[in-house]
Design a protein around this motif. Structure first.
Motif, PDB file in Angstrom:
ATOM      1  N   ASP A  12       0.825  -1.208   0.000  1.00  0.00           N
ATOM      2  CA  ASP A  12       0.000   0.000   0.000  1.00  0.00           C
ATOM      3  C   ASP A  12       0.860   1.259   0.000  1.00  0.00           C
ATOM      4  OD1 ASP A  12       0.923  -0.146   2.621  1.00  0.00           O
ATOM      5  OD2 ASP A  12      -0.932   0.652   3.462  1.00  0.00           O
ATOM      6  N   GLY A  13       1.916   1.206  -0.731  1.00  0.00           N
ATOM      7  CA  GLY A  13       2.865   2.295  -0.852  1.00  0.00           C
ATOM      8  C   GLY A  13       4.124   1.734  -1.483  1.00  0.00           C
ATOM      9  N   MET A  14       5.236   2.376  -1.202  1.00  0.00           N
ATOM     10  CA  MET A  14       6.496   1.948  -1.796  1.00  0.00           C
ATOM     11  C   MET A  14       7.503   1.712  -0.681  1.00  0.00           C
ATOM     12  SD  MET A  14       8.162   3.924  -4.973  1.00  0.00           S
ATOM     13  CE  MET A  14       9.632   3.341  -5.756  1.00  0.00           C
ATOM     14  N   SER A  15       8.104   0.569  -0.645  1.00  0.00           N
ATOM     15  CA  SER A  15       9.103   0.110   0.319  1.00  0.00           C
ATOM     16  C   SER A  15       8.415  -0.445   1.569  1.00  0.00           C
ATOM     17  CB  SER A  15      10.106   1.219   0.694  1.00  0.00           C
ATOM     18  OG  SER A  15       9.643   2.009   1.758  1.00  0.00           O
ATOM     19  N   ASN A  16       9.229  -0.765   2.545  1.00  0.00           N
ATOM     20  CA  ASN A  16       8.719  -1.267   3.825  1.00  0.00           C
ATOM     21  C   ASN A  16       8.865  -0.213   4.907  1.00  0.00           C
ATOM     22  OD1 ASN A  16       7.970  -3.850   2.928  1.00  0.00           O
ATOM     23  ND2 ASN A  16      10.109  -4.495   2.965  1.00  0.00           N
ATOM     24  N   ALA A  17       8.927   1.033   4.526  1.00  0.00           N
ATOM     25  CA  ALA A  17       9.095   2.138   5.463  1.00  0.00           C
ATOM     26  C   ALA A  17       7.797   2.384   6.236  1.00  0.00           C
ATOM     27  CB  ALA A  17       9.495   3.393   4.694  1.00  0.00           C
ATOM     28  N   ASP A  18       7.833   3.359   7.116  1.00  0.00           N
ATOM     29  CA  ASP A  18       6.629   3.759   7.841  1.00  0.00           C
ATOM     30  C   ASP A  18       5.554   4.167   6.836  1.00  0.00           C
ATOM     31  OD1 ASP A  18       7.881   3.373  10.301  1.00  0.00           O
ATOM     32  OD2 ASP A  18       8.556   5.460  10.411  1.00  0.00           O
ATOM     33  N   THR A  19       4.312   4.077   7.253  1.00  0.00           N
ATOM     34  CA  THR A  19       3.175   4.334   6.366  1.00  0.00           C
ATOM     35  C   THR A  19       3.285   5.678   5.655  1.00  0.00           C
ATOM     36  OG1 THR A  19       1.766   2.969   7.761  1.00  0.00           O
ATOM     37  CG2 THR A  19       0.658   4.493   6.259  1.00  0.00           C
ATOM     38  N   GLU A  20       3.566   6.723   6.388  1.00  0.00           N
ATOM     39  CA  GLU A  20       3.628   8.066   5.790  1.00  0.00           C
ATOM     40  C   GLU A  20       4.672   8.136   4.680  1.00  0.00           C
ATOM     41  OE1 GLU A  20       4.446  12.707   7.097  1.00  0.00           O
ATOM     42  OE2 GLU A  20       4.130  11.196   8.652  1.00  0.00           O
ATOM     43  N   LEU A  21       5.846   7.560   4.916  1.00  0.00           N
ATOM     44  CA  LEU A  21       6.897   7.577   3.907  1.00  0.00           C
ATOM     45  C   LEU A  21       6.533   6.683   2.723  1.00  0.00           C
ATOM     46  CD1 LEU A  21       9.636   8.455   2.865  1.00  0.00           C
ATOM     47  CD2 LEU A  21      10.682   6.659   4.292  1.00  0.00           C
ATOM     48  N   ARG A  22       5.964   5.486   2.977  1.00  0.00           N
ATOM     49  CA  ARG A  22       5.520   4.603   1.884  1.00  0.00           C
ATOM     50  C   ARG A  22       4.564   5.331   0.966  1.00  0.00           C
ATOM     51  NH1 ARG A  22       4.144   0.682   5.737  1.00  0.00           N
ATOM     52  NH2 ARG A  22       1.958   0.969   5.219  1.00  0.00           N
ATOM     53  N   HIS A  23       3.608   6.055   1.557  1.00  0.00           N
ATOM     54  CA  HIS A  23       2.607   6.773   0.767  1.00  0.00           C
ATOM     55  C   HIS A  23       3.236   7.925  -0.008  1.00  0.00           C
ATOM     56  CE1 HIS A  23      -1.017   5.242   3.320  1.00  0.00           C
ATOM     57  NE2 HIS A  23      -0.375   4.276   2.698  1.00  0.00           N
ATOM     58  N   LYS A  24       4.143   8.644   0.623  1.00  0.00           N
ATOM     59  CA  LYS A  24       4.813   9.753  -0.060  1.00  0.00           C
ATOM     60  C   LYS A  24       5.640   9.249  -1.246  1.00  0.00           C
ATOM     61  CE  LYS A  24       7.671  13.784   0.931  1.00  0.00           C
ATOM     62  NZ  LYS A  24       6.711  14.855   0.753  1.00  0.00           N
ATOM     63  N   LEU A  25       6.333   8.135  -1.052  1.00  0.00           N
ATOM     64  CA  LEU A  25       7.167   7.585  -2.122  1.00  0.00           C
ATOM     65  C   LEU A  25       6.333   7.136  -3.324  1.00  0.00           C
ATOM     66  CD1 LEU A  25       9.736   5.501  -0.046  1.00  0.00           C
ATOM     67  CD2 LEU A  25      10.179   7.621  -1.310  1.00  0.00           C
ATOM     68  N   ILE A  26       5.222   6.435  -3.097  1.00  0.00           N
ATOM     69  CA  ILE A  26       4.408   5.960  -4.229  1.00  0.00           C
ATOM     70  C   ILE A  26       3.747   7.136  -4.930  1.00  0.00           C
ATOM     71  CG2 ILE A  26       2.234   5.465  -3.017  1.00  0.00           C
ATOM     72  CD1 ILE A  26       3.829   3.292  -5.750  1.00  0.00           C
ATOM     73  N   GLU A  27       3.351   8.138  -4.167  1.00  0.00           N
ATOM     74  CA  GLU A  27       2.759   9.332  -4.778  1.00  0.00           C
ATOM     75  C   GLU A  27       3.773  10.021  -5.686  1.00  0.00           C
ATOM     76  OE1 GLU A  27       0.600  13.463  -3.318  1.00  0.00           O
ATOM     77  OE2 GLU A  27       0.944  11.856  -1.884  1.00  0.00           O
ATOM     78  N   ASN A  28       4.997  10.151  -5.225  1.00  0.00           N
ATOM     79  CA  ASN A  28       6.057  10.767  -6.011  1.00  0.00           C
ATOM     80  C   ASN A  28       6.363   9.922  -7.252  1.00  0.00           C
ATOM     81  OD1 ASN A  28       8.090  12.719  -6.527  1.00  0.00           O
ATOM     82  ND2 ASN A  28       9.609  11.383  -5.607  1.00  0.00           N
ATOM     83  N   TYR A  29       6.474   8.615  -7.083  1.00  0.00           N
ATOM     84  CA  TYR A  29       6.789   7.704  -8.176  1.00  0.00           C
ATOM     85  C   TYR A  29       5.743   7.789  -9.281  1.00  0.00           C
ATOM     86  CZ  TYR A  29       8.135   3.341 -10.500  1.00  0.00           C
ATOM     87  OH  TYR A  29       8.529   2.400 -11.414  1.00  0.00           O
ATOM     88  N   LEU A  30       4.475   7.680  -8.901  1.00  0.00           N
ATOM     89  CA  LEU A  30       3.397   7.728  -9.902  1.00  0.00           C
ATOM     90  C   LEU A  30       3.351   9.091 -10.594  1.00  0.00           C
ATOM     91  CD1 LEU A  30       0.619   5.841  -7.920  1.00  0.00           C
ATOM     92  CD2 LEU A  30       1.990   4.950  -9.829  1.00  0.00           C
TER      93      LEU A  30
END
Length: 113
Positions: A12-30
């Protein structure tokens, strides 16, 4: 001849980081896929990744934009059912694991996030 690229999103995001960072990373990637015209042929979602195509996801609009530009989005029906999201899909097509396997085997390149 253009290459057929498939991106697999399994979280539900990118990487195995904390939720906030996972979401920020996938948003940036897309966002960068769209901005820089790195448009894959398919984006497939399974596992917790299906949460990103459902109501309440912070990236639904980005995914809708990619879809409007010709990217085919497929989400695993079994996973959507498991997370009780089948009725909340906001973008893409509901498919089977067979559909995802078919896309992977026909691809020139598969990227797993």
């Amino acid at each position: 001849m253009s290459k057929k690229t498939v991106i697999l999103i399994t979280n539900d995001g990118m990487s195995n980081a904390d939720t906030e960072l996972r979401h920020k990373l996938i948003e940036n990637y897309l966002g960068l896929l769209d901005k820089d015209n790195y448009l894959p042929t398919f984006i497939c979602f399974y596992g917790q990744g299906v949460k990103l195509i459902a109501e309440g996801s912070h990236v639904v609009e980005q995914l809708q934009k990619l879809e409007s530009r010709g990217v085919t989005i497929i989400a695993c029906k079994t996973c959507l059912t498991f997370y009780n999201l089948l009725e909340n899909v906001k973008v893409g097509h509901i498919g089977t694991m067979h559909d995802i396997i078919d896309v992977q085997w026909k691809a020139d390149k598969v990227i797993t996030l």
